[in-house]
Design a protein around this motif. Structure first.
Motif, PDB file in Angstrom:
ATOM      1  N   LEU A  19       6.757  33.674 -31.854  1.00  0.00           N
ATOM      2  CA  LEU A  19       5.481  32.955 -31.850  1.00  0.00           C
ATOM      3  C   LEU A  19       5.642  31.577 -31.193  1.00  0.00           C
ATOM      4  O   LEU A  19       4.810  31.151 -30.412  1.00  0.00           O
ATOM      5  N   ARG A  20       6.744  30.906 -31.513  1.00  0.00           N
ATOM      6  CA  ARG A  20       6.974  29.587 -30.932  1.00  0.00           C
ATOM      7  C   ARG A  20       7.017  29.669 -29.399  1.00  0.00           C
ATOM      8  O   ARG A  20       6.427  28.846 -28.709  1.00  0.00           O
ATOM      9  N   LYS A  21       7.666  30.697 -28.916  1.00  0.00           N
ATOM     10  CA  LYS A  21       7.778  30.867 -27.470  1.00  0.00           C
ATOM     11  C   LYS A  21       6.392  31.143 -26.867  1.00  0.00           C
ATOM     12  O   LYS A  21       6.028  30.611 -25.823  1.00  0.00           O
ATOM     13  N   LYS A  22       5.626  31.967 -27.578  1.00  0.00           N
ATOM     14  CA  LYS A  22       4.298  32.315 -27.089  1.00  0.00           C
ATOM     15  C   LYS A  22       3.399  31.067 -27.045  1.00  0.00           C
ATOM     16  O   LYS A  22       2.633  30.884 -26.102  1.00  0.00           O
ATOM     17  N   ASP A  25       4.561  28.937 -24.095  1.00  0.00           N
ATOM     18  CA  ASP A  25       4.123  29.551 -22.831  1.00  0.00           C
ATOM     19  C   ASP A  25       2.623  29.378 -22.625  1.00  0.00           C
ATOM     20  O   ASP A  25       2.169  29.062 -21.525  1.00  0.00           O
ATOM     21  N   THR A  26       1.874  29.595 -23.716  1.00  0.00           N
ATOM     22  CA  THR A  26       0.418  29.498 -23.610  1.00  0.00           C
ATOM     23  C   THR A  26      -0.014  28.084 -23.254  1.00  0.00           C
ATOM     24  O   THR A  26      -0.847  27.877 -22.375  1.00  0.00           O
ATOM     25  N   LEU A  27       0.602  27.108 -23.937  1.00  0.00           N
ATOM     26  CA  LEU A  27       0.239  25.712 -23.652  1.00  0.00           C
ATOM     27  C   LEU A  27       0.569  25.346 -22.205  1.00  0.00           C
ATOM     28  O   LEU A  27      -0.232  24.740 -21.500  1.00  0.00           O
ATOM     29  N   LEU A  28       1.749  25.788 -21.757  1.00  0.00           N
ATOM     30  CA  LEU A  28       2.182  25.428 -20.409  1.00  0.00           C
ATOM     31  C   LEU A  28       1.339  26.101 -19.327  1.00  0.00           C
ATOM     32  O   LEU A  28       1.139  25.543 -18.260  1.00  0.00           O
ATOM     33  N   SER A  29       0.830  27.296 -19.638  1.00  0.00           N
ATOM     34  CA  SER A  29       0.091  28.025 -18.602  1.00  0.00           C
ATOM     35  C   SER A  29      -1.419  27.789 -18.672  1.00  0.00           C
ATOM     36  O   SER A  29      -2.171  28.309 -17.860  1.00  0.00           O
ATOM     37  N   THR A  30      -1.837  26.993 -19.671  1.00  0.00           N
ATOM     38  CA  THR A  30      -3.270  26.732 -19.789  1.00  0.00           C
ATOM     39  C   THR A  30      -3.735  25.878 -18.622  1.00  0.00           C
ATOM     40  O   THR A  30      -3.091  24.897 -18.257  1.00  0.00           O
ATOM     41  N   GLN A  31      -4.842  26.294 -18.027  1.00  0.00           N
ATOM     42  CA  GLN A  31      -5.390  25.476 -16.942  1.00  0.00           C
ATOM     43  C   GLN A  31      -6.750  24.971 -17.368  1.00  0.00           C
ATOM     44  O   GLN A  31      -7.742  25.665 -17.263  1.00  0.00           O
ATOM     45  N   THR A  32      -6.719  23.766 -17.896  1.00  0.00           N
ATOM     46  CA  THR A  32      -7.948  23.198 -18.436  1.00  0.00           C
ATOM     47  C   THR A  32      -8.730  22.504 -17.335  1.00  0.00           C
ATOM     48  O   THR A  32      -8.188  21.665 -16.618  1.00  0.00           O
TER      49      THR A  32
END
Ligand SMILES: Nc1ncnc2c1ncn2[C@@H]1O[C@H](COP(=O)(O)OP(=O)(O)O)[C@@H](O)[C@H]1O
Ligand SMILES: [Mg+2]
Lengths: 70, 253
Positions: A19-22, A25-32
């Motif tokens: 979960l930590r990795k997910k 990854d999710t935060l880093l790949s978010t394009q706000t």
């Protein structure tokens, strides 16, 4: 006999870190699109402002009505 | 089934700890057993509201995480101290020592911890709810707490920075299909009167608003003198907390 106490045993296997990795990854790949966020929030604030103005207006009229009735 | 609830917010000072304690007490008054966990590791504050002194917290959550102590040695039963006629309130405090905080953040935080502590609290104390009072922000550790819980309740104030931050947080939580709710806190009294407030915020965030709590100067003044709703059972704040608790019991419990 006293009941058994509960201890926490840490396991370091990769599954517990999934979960930590997910999250990372999710935060880093978010394009706000911050412009879009701003636009949404601003129009929300405008709507809210209108609602509050209407409420204010209504209260003022109620007050006047009460004064007339006194 | 034990339900884990994370109380979260984008910014600090939105009322997470105050709400955690008051929700817990209200749940107890509905005859629920509730454990509250202080996970705002870098600025713990729940013990202040409960009036638990640091000297009583000899063994903390930090010791449990590293296997140095059993859950039973960390848990403080506050039911009698708070004078609750029914239900149960348990408190798990975090260490205020910088070295312990750093160690826990570096090595101790894991999904497994949240699942295990919730499960063990159910087994050892038969709790119905575990409420995690988290650290604010969109950082990895806090998201781990939020996503490891069954539901998240986000506290939000009605200012631009909070609204924007909560909006962005909601977008992240949506990617994880997290069941989330919003409680508006410290709402200016005139705004709290607007019936459309709830639906407008829900629409913006895409998350149901389950409570609208106005700003009451009495709460601020009451600070660190115990749990507000216990001292003021007829105060409008108590009624607002009651409404949130009824939602929780009917929809999350
Ligand atoms: N509805 C409210 N009205 C007035 N003051 C409030 C309200 N909710 C919380 N507070 C006050 O705001 C301050 C911050 O609350 P706290 O619960 O410590 O926030 P957090 O845990 O999110 O940092 C406290 O002094 C608290 O008494
Ligand atoms: Mg706090």
């Amino acid at each position: 006999m006293a009941p058994k106490k509960h201890y926490f045993t840490r396991t370091q296997d990769s599954r517990t870190q999934e979960l930590r990795k997910k999250i990372s990854d999710t935060l880093l790949s978010t394009q706000t699109n911050i412009d879009e966020v701003e636009k949404k929030v601003s129009s929300f604030e405008k709507r809210l402002e209108e609602i509050l103005d209407r409420l204010d207006d209504l209260e003022n009229r109620l007050k006047k009505l009460e004064e007339l009735l006194e | 089934m034990v339900v884990g609830i994370a109380i979260h917010s984008y910014r600090g000072g939105t009322g997470k700890s105050t709400t955690t304690a008051n929700l817990a007490v209200m749940l107890a008054l509905y005859d629920k057993k509730v454990a509250t966990v202080d996970l705002d590791l870098t600025s713990p504050g729940l013990h202040v509201i409960y009036q638990v002194s640091q000297s009583i917290m000899k063994v903390t959550l930090n010791d449990y995480v590293f296997g140095r102590a059993a859950l039973e040695d960390v848990v403080i039963d506050l039911t009698n101290q708070l004078g609750l006629p029914k239900g149960k309130i348990y408190f798990l405090g975090a260490s205020m020592k910088p070295e312990e905080i750093a160690k826990l953040l570096k090595e101790g935080y894991s999904e497994q911890f949240f699942k295990e502590v919730t499960r063990q609290l159910g087994e050892a104390y038969g709790v119905d709810f575990v409420i995690f009072d988290t650290h604010p922000g969109l950082n990895e550790d806090t998201l781990l707490a939020v996503l490891s819980s069954d539901v998240s309740i986000m506290m939000m104030r009605m200012d631009k920075q909070d609204i924007t931050g909560t909006y962005v947080t909601a977008q992240v939580l949506r990617k994880f299909n997290k069941t989330s709710y919003v409680v508006l806190n410290m709402v200016p009294p005139n705004m709290a009167k607007a019936v459309e407030l709830r639906s407008e915020v829900s629409k913006l965030l895409g998350i149901p608003v389950i409570g609208v709590v106005p700003f009451y100067p009495e709460i601020l003044q009451h600070r660190s003198r115990g749990v507000f709703i216990l001292k003021h059972p007829k105060h409008p704040y108590t009624l607002r907390i009651k409404e949130v608790v009824e939602f929780i019991i009917n929809n999350i419990g």
